[in-house]
Design an enzyme around this catalytic site. Structure first.
Site, PDB file in Angstrom:
ATOM      1  N   PHE A  64      67.000  96.029  74.713  1.00 57.92           N
ATOM      2  CA  PHE A  64      65.921  95.711  73.761  1.00 57.92           C
ATOM      3  C   PHE A  64      65.230  94.460  74.276  1.00 57.92           C
ATOM      4  O   PHE A  64      65.858  93.389  74.357  1.00 57.92           O
ATOM      5  CB  PHE A  64      66.588  95.452  72.406  1.00 57.92           C
ATOM      6  CG  PHE A  64      65.705  94.984  71.286  1.00 57.92           C
ATOM      7  CD1 PHE A  64      64.958  95.882  70.540  1.00 57.92           C
ATOM      8  CD2 PHE A  64      65.676  93.640  70.922  1.00 57.92           C
ATOM      9  CE1 PHE A  64      64.185  95.456  69.459  1.00 57.92           C
ATOM     10  CE2 PHE A  64      64.904  93.205  69.844  1.00 57.92           C
ATOM     11  CZ  PHE A  64      64.153  94.124  69.118  1.00 57.92           C
ATOM     12  N   GLU A  86      60.748  86.147  74.861  1.00 59.57           N
ATOM     13  CA  GLU A  86      60.153  85.548  76.061  1.00 59.57           C
ATOM     14  C   GLU A  86      60.454  84.058  76.044  1.00 59.57           C
ATOM     15  O   GLU A  86      60.814  83.505  74.993  1.00 59.57           O
ATOM     16  CB  GLU A  86      58.640  85.787  76.077  1.00 59.57           C
ATOM     17  CG  GLU A  86      58.306  87.268  76.097  1.00 59.57           C
ATOM     18  CD  GLU A  86      56.804  87.535  76.147  1.00 59.57           C
ATOM     19  OE1 GLU A  86      56.019  86.556  76.252  1.00 59.57           O
ATOM     20  OE2 GLU A  86      56.427  88.705  76.080  1.00 59.57           O
ATOM     21  N   ARG A  91     105.335  79.168  64.845  1.00 55.41           N
ATOM     22  CA  ARG A  91     105.409  77.773  65.311  1.00 55.41           C
ATOM     23  C   ARG A  91     106.267  76.932  64.359  1.00 55.41           C
ATOM     24  O   ARG A  91     105.966  76.851  63.154  1.00 55.41           O
ATOM     25  CB  ARG A  91     103.986  77.208  65.398  1.00 55.41           C
ATOM     26  CG  ARG A  91     103.882  75.714  65.589  1.00 55.41           C
ATOM     27  CD  ARG A  91     104.236  75.312  66.992  1.00 55.41           C
ATOM     28  NE  ARG A  91     103.802  73.948  67.268  1.00 55.41           N
ATOM     29  CZ  ARG A  91     104.504  73.099  68.040  1.00 55.41           C
ATOM     30  NH1 ARG A  91     105.641  73.467  68.582  1.00 55.41           N
ATOM     31  NH2 ARG A  91     104.024  71.887  68.268  1.00 55.41           N
ATOM     32  N   GLY A 151      96.446  73.764  67.641  1.00 53.14           N
ATOM     33  CA  GLY A 151      96.663  72.495  68.336  1.00 53.14           C
ATOM     34  C   GLY A 151      96.143  72.579  69.767  1.00 53.14           C
ATOM     35  O   GLY A 151      95.132  73.237  70.028  1.00 53.14           O
ATOM     36  N   GLY A 152      96.861  71.944  70.701  1.00 43.33           N
ATOM     37  CA  GLY A 152      96.422  71.906  72.105  1.00 43.33           C
ATOM     38  C   GLY A 152      96.211  73.288  72.684  1.00 43.33           C
ATOM     39  O   GLY A 152      95.260  73.515  73.450  1.00 43.33           O
ATOM     40  N   GLU A 180      69.022  87.464  67.698  1.00 43.93           N
ATOM     41  CA  GLU A 180      68.396  88.242  66.605  1.00 43.93           C
ATOM     42  C   GLU A 180      67.928  87.333  65.468  1.00 43.93           C
ATOM     43  O   GLU A 180      68.000  87.688  64.289  1.00 43.93           O
ATOM     44  CB  GLU A 180      69.346  89.341  66.116  1.00 43.93           C
ATOM     45  CG  GLU A 180      69.521  90.407  67.184  1.00 43.93           C
ATOM     46  CD  GLU A 180      70.265  91.623  66.734  1.00 43.93           C
ATOM     47  OE1 GLU A 180      70.082  92.037  65.573  1.00 43.93           O
ATOM     48  OE2 GLU A 180      71.008  92.172  67.559  1.00 43.93           O
ATOM     49  N   GLY A 181      67.442  86.166  65.839  1.00 43.49           N
ATOM     50  CA  GLY A 181      66.931  85.202  64.863  1.00 43.49           C
ATOM     51  C   GLY A 181      67.988  84.157  64.569  1.00 43.49           C
ATOM     52  O   GLY A 181      69.088  84.486  64.109  1.00 43.49           O
TER      53      GLY A 181
HETATM   54  C1  LIG Z   1      73.438  85.678  74.231  1.00 41.07           C
HETATM   55  C2  LIG Z   1      72.043  86.050  73.845  1.00 41.07           C
HETATM   56  C3  LIG Z   1      71.647  87.373  73.869  1.00 41.07           C
HETATM   57  C4  LIG Z   1      70.338  87.727  73.535  1.00 41.07           C
HETATM   58  N1  LIG Z   1      69.934  89.033  73.638  1.00 41.07           N
HETATM   59  C5  LIG Z   1      68.634  89.349  73.411  1.00 41.07           C
HETATM   60  C6  LIG Z   1      68.158  90.692  73.634  1.00 41.07           C
HETATM   61  O1  LIG Z   1      68.928  91.598  73.983  1.00 41.07           O
HETATM   62  N2  LIG Z   1      66.839  90.960  73.462  1.00 41.07           N
HETATM   63  C7  LIG Z   1      65.952  89.997  73.067  1.00 41.07           C
HETATM   64  O2  LIG Z   1      64.776  90.295  72.933  1.00 41.07           O
HETATM   65  N3  LIG Z   1      66.362  88.704  72.865  1.00 41.07           N
HETATM   66  C8  LIG Z   1      67.687  88.369  73.026  1.00 41.07           C
HETATM   67  N4  LIG Z   1      68.119  87.083  72.844  1.00 41.07           N
HETATM   68  C9  LIG Z   1      67.122  86.054  72.483  1.00 41.07           C
HETATM   69  C10 LIG Z   1      67.309  85.472  71.097  1.00 41.07           C
HETATM   70  O3  LIG Z   1      66.924  86.372  70.100  1.00 41.07           O
HETATM   71  C11 LIG Z   1      66.566  84.137  71.064  1.00 41.07           C
HETATM   72  O4  LIG Z   1      67.315  83.255  71.887  1.00 41.07           O
HETATM   73  C12 LIG Z   1      66.441  83.570  69.676  1.00 41.07           C
HETATM   74  O5  LIG Z   1      65.545  84.345  68.913  1.00 41.07           O
HETATM   75  C13 LIG Z   1      65.955  82.114  69.702  1.00 41.07           C
HETATM   76  O6  LIG Z   1      64.847  81.949  70.514  1.00 41.07           O
HETATM   77  P1  LIG Z   1      64.821  80.765  71.611  1.00 41.07           P
HETATM   78  O7  LIG Z   1      66.071  80.864  72.408  1.00 41.07           O
HETATM   79  O8  LIG Z   1      63.534  80.821  72.314  1.00 41.07           O
HETATM   80  O9  LIG Z   1      64.950  79.435  70.756  1.00 41.07           O
HETATM   81  P2  LIG Z   1      63.707  78.577  70.158  1.00 41.07           P
HETATM   82  O10 LIG Z   1      62.760  79.513  69.494  1.00 41.07           O
HETATM   83  O11 LIG Z   1      63.199  77.677  71.230  1.00 41.07           O
HETATM   84  O12 LIG Z   1      64.443  77.704  69.052  1.00 41.07           O
HETATM   85  C14 LIG Z   1      65.078  76.449  69.347  1.00 41.07           C
HETATM   86  C15 LIG Z   1      65.522  75.832  68.035  1.00 41.07           C
HETATM   87  O13 LIG Z   1      64.378  75.627  67.208  1.00 41.07           O
HETATM   88  C16 LIG Z   1      64.611  76.190  65.935  1.00 41.07           C
HETATM   89  N5  LIG Z   1      63.355  76.650  65.369  1.00 41.07           N
HETATM   90  C17 LIG Z   1      62.461  77.492  65.930  1.00 41.07           C
HETATM   91  N6  LIG Z   1      61.422  77.709  65.094  1.00 41.07           N
HETATM   92  C18 LIG Z   1      61.680  76.996  63.972  1.00 41.07           C
HETATM   93  C19 LIG Z   1      60.999  76.796  62.734  1.00 41.07           C
HETATM   94  N7  LIG Z   1      59.827  77.407  62.489  1.00 41.07           N
HETATM   95  N8  LIG Z   1      61.567  75.980  61.807  1.00 41.07           N
HETATM   96  C20 LIG Z   1      62.758  75.396  62.042  1.00 41.07           C
HETATM   97  N9  LIG Z   1      63.452  75.529  63.196  1.00 41.07           N
HETATM   98  C21 LIG Z   1      62.925  76.330  64.149  1.00 41.07           C
HETATM   99  C22 LIG Z   1      65.575  77.330  66.189  1.00 41.07           C
HETATM  100  O14 LIG Z   1      66.285  77.695  65.005  1.00 41.07           O
HETATM  101  C23 LIG Z   1      66.475  76.721  67.242  1.00 41.07           C
HETATM  102  O15 LIG Z   1      67.468  75.943  66.621  1.00 41.07           O
HETATM  103  C24 LIG Z   1      69.420  86.714  73.146  1.00 41.07           C
HETATM  104  C25 LIG Z   1      69.851  85.383  73.096  1.00 41.07           C
HETATM  105  C26 LIG Z   1      71.131  85.036  73.443  1.00 41.07           C
HETATM  106  C27 LIG Z   1      71.548  83.601  73.399  1.00 41.07           C
END
Ligand SMILES: Cc1cc2nc3c(=O)[nH]c(=O)nc-3n(C[C@H](O)[C@H](O)[C@H](O)COP(=O)(O)OP(=O)(O)OC[C@H]3O[C@@H](n4cnc5c(N)ncnc54)[C@H](O)[C@@H]3O)c2cc1C
Length: 390
Positions: free
Chosen positions: A127, A131, A270, A342-343, A366-367
């Site tokens: 999926f 970006e 333990r 623990g450790g 996923e958000g």
């Molecule tokens: C292990 C892993 C697997 C993933 N797999 C997929 C995948 O299969 N397909 C896919 O499309 N994506 C995938 N993702 C992407 C993932 O959905 C995003 O990393 C996520 O949505 C956060 O986006 P970002 O990393 O750009 O963080 P950012 O958007 O840069 O956010 C950085 C921080 O700012 C905060 N923030 C951002 N906007 C606001 C706001 N308006 N108000 C308050 N705080 C805010 C966020 O909560 C976060 O703490 C994956 C990510 C990881 C880590």
């Protein structure tokens, strides 16, 4: 506790039958799970897990030719697998996340072409929404597709894509109209062998799973690669997340259950100063908090899944509550498990040390938790404003 969960009124008899997955996982997946825990290459193990789950018929709960996804089954399978293995759970979940747009919004031909191989475990799905500059805010994505004759030509980059490099097919979101934000996005299916498609990087994360970045350079796909109508992309992505966010919560519940399983074994074995660790009231304080958090999280997760299946429609608020609470609480449960070990709890490869790394990303993908809070509060404020106007 899981057996009790199955007795909750959210479930029908067919859901209770899914319990057979526990025996399947403990037998058919066991050697792969052991290899995962021994540190084998996740890019080698994940496809074998997909194949094994497909052969067992379990991927029928991740994608379906009839255009429906049963949210409760999806959550139960993720819960049970996550209790045993982060990678097995990931392998299952991605077959669903990587095809849900096709299951829910594709036409019959698309479903017949792209789903059977995924359900059988012969093809791996992914999926591609995020970006570098558009993670929390996918409406600002830059990847674009333009029409050339009957074809679409995609250009741009995606990152954080689970199964990048392994997947045979990707659901890809791209901008097809100049319209700003969410209005101009569309959804496409791209086969991995399409000229112009490449995996530009792989990304190592604290709990290894296949992950990387994708590049589209004049990547040409036919007209029938478009899922739904042009301009439906944002609606499709959010509808998919409505289903999958509660199931991320289910995965967190399964991980928290695993932490509690290991903790109960440890505190009863333990001995400290002639007494078992479990006999100390401060230990029992933690155990009580852990068990209560697991049940409360499971209630929110299965409530959201039931609402999706039975009430229907968009379920963003209840799904966001389930994901937010279950992932945050699982982090606390696992932290308590580490403390009680623990450790040993911080020794590389210890089951609770592995869980401590595995749970972290669930609060981000996923958000993020912050975005879930914005969804919940946004909907509360809108409902309040409507009730005041009435
Ligand atoms: C292990 C892993 C697997 C993933 N797999 C997929 C995948 O299969 N397909 C896919 O499309 N994506 C995938 N993702 C992407 C993932 O959905 C995003 O990393 C996520 O949505 C956060 O986006 P970002 O990393 O750009 O963080 P950012 O958007 O840069 O956010 C950085 C921080 O700012 C905060 N923030 C951002 N906007 C606001 C706001 N308006 N108000 C308050 N705080 C805010 C966020 O909560 C976060 O703490 C994956 C990510 C990881 C880590």
């Amino acid at each position: 506790m899981f057996d009790e969960t199955l007795e909750w009124p959210f479930f029908d008899a067919r859901h209770r039958e899914l319990k057979g997955l526990e025996r399947f996982a403990d037998q058919d997946l066991q050697s792969l799970i052991q290899q995962e825990h021994d540190g084998a290459d996740v890019y080698a193990i994940a496809p074998q897990m997909v194949k094994t789950l497909g052969a067992g018929g379990w991927l029928e709960h991740a994608a379906s030719l009839d255009g429906r996804l049963d949210s409760r089954s999806l959550c139960l399978v993720r819960d049970m697998l996550a209790r045993r293995s982060g990678l097995a759970e990931f392998a299952f979940a991605m077959q669903g996340l990587g095809t849900a747009a096709i299951t829910l919004f594709g036409n019959d031909e698309q479903r017949r072409e792209w789903l059977p191989g995924v359900i059988a475990g012969d093809r791996i799905a992914a999926f591609a929404l995020s970006e570098e500059e558009a993670g929390s805010n996918p409406a600002e994505m830059l990847t674009a597709a333009h029409k050339d004759g009957d074809d679409w030509v995609i250009n741009g980059e995606k990152t954080w894509i689970s199964n990048a490099g392994l997947a045979h097919q990707y659901v890809v979101f791209a901008r097809t109209r100049e319209a700003s934000g969410a209005q101009g996005l569309s959804c496409f299916i791209v086969a991995a062998h399409t000229p112009g498609f490449s995996v530009s990087a792989s990304i190592d994360v604290i709990a290894p799973h296949p992950l990387g970045s994708l590049r589209f350079t004049d990547c040409r796909v036919p007209a029938d690669a478009l899922v739904g109508q042009e301009g439906d992309g944002f609606k499709i992505a959010m509808s998919v997340l409505d289903v999958f966010r509660s199931s991320v919560g289910a995965s967190a519940v399964g991980m928290a259950r695993r932490a509690l399983d290991h903790t109960l074994l440890r505190v009863t074995q333990r001995q400290i100063s002639g007494a078992s660790l479990g006999s100390f009231q401060l230990t029992q304080d933690k155990l009580a908090d852990m068990a209560t958090a697991v049940d409360a999280a499971a209630l929110l997760v299965y409530r959201a899944a039931w609402v999706k299946d039975v009430v229907g429609g968009r379920t963003s608020r209840v799904a966001a509550m389930a994901k937010l609470f279950a992932t945050e609480e699982a982090q606390h449960v696992i932290d308590k498990a580490v403390q009680l070990f623990g450790g040993l709890g911080v020794v590389s490869g210890n089951p609770v040390e592995r869980l401590y790394r595995e749970i972290r990303a669930l609060r981000i993908y996923e958000g993020t938790s912050e975005i879930q809070k914005l969804i919940i509060a946004g909907q509360l404020l809108r409902s309040h404003a409507e009730s005041v106007r009435r």
